[in-house]
Design an enzyme around this catalytic site. Sequence first.
Site, PDB file in Angstrom:
ATOM      1  N   SER A 143     -12.992   9.968  27.929  1.00 36.26           N
ATOM      2  CA  SER A 143     -12.508   8.766  28.595  1.00 36.26           C
ATOM      3  C   SER A 143     -12.708   7.549  27.689  1.00 36.26           C
ATOM      4  CB  SER A 143     -13.228   8.622  29.946  1.00 36.26           C
ATOM      5  OG  SER A 143     -12.661   7.615  30.731  1.00 36.26           O
ATOM      6  N   HIS A 201      -7.993  10.707  29.333  1.00 36.22           N
ATOM      7  CA  HIS A 201      -7.329  10.769  30.638  1.00 36.22           C
ATOM      8  C   HIS A 201      -7.021   9.344  31.077  1.00 36.22           C
ATOM      9  CE1 HIS A 201     -11.427  10.663  33.025  1.00 36.22           C
ATOM     10  NE2 HIS A 201     -11.239   9.575  32.297  1.00 36.22           N
TER      11      HIS A 201
END
EC number: 3.4.21.92
Length: 204
Positions: free
Chosen positions: A97, A122
Amino acid sequence: MTIPIVIEQSGRGERAFDIYSRLLRERIIFLGQQVDSNLANLIVAQLLFLDAEDPEKDIYLYINSPGGSVTAGMGIFDTMKHIRPDVCTICTGLAASMGAFLLSAGTKGKRMSLPHSRIMIHQPLGGAQGQATDIEIQAREILYHKRRLNDYLAEHTGQPIERIAEDTERDFFMSPDEARDYGLIDQVIDRHAAGSRPVAMVNQ
């Protein structure tokens, strides 16, 4: 967690440093937990200190993080771009992330990973509750961050924005070799000579 103490001997006697302060003397910063405002303030302060100390020497940012706050992470990102030294990023363990985003934001040619790390990108996560208007405001904010992060990932990797948007719809895990081929990093490193720094091989 107990922080190790390093004892140094000198002509003036002994000095004790916590391990992170000792690493900072070598221009090494360790981002080793979830990104939040407190951690971001510490990382930003260290980056600014090393910039003021010597604007010509590289800074080494080791990343082992599951991600965290987008706004806190963007504070680190903006500071990395604001300061004068090159920032070499090295993934050790996990860069997921926001951790993966900061890994990719290092100086081109100096973004690295150790061989058994995992890297994951993501879309930003978020939840909203309350009145419908509040939920709508939060949804717009999440979409704003999603667009900005995708734009920067496309810039960092050289991938088309359409592929970034598709790949970040769900958790997208990569090995270091896959992350190198994707453009998130430049080199997978194993070991380096004692007393030296990891150096990425840049194609001329």
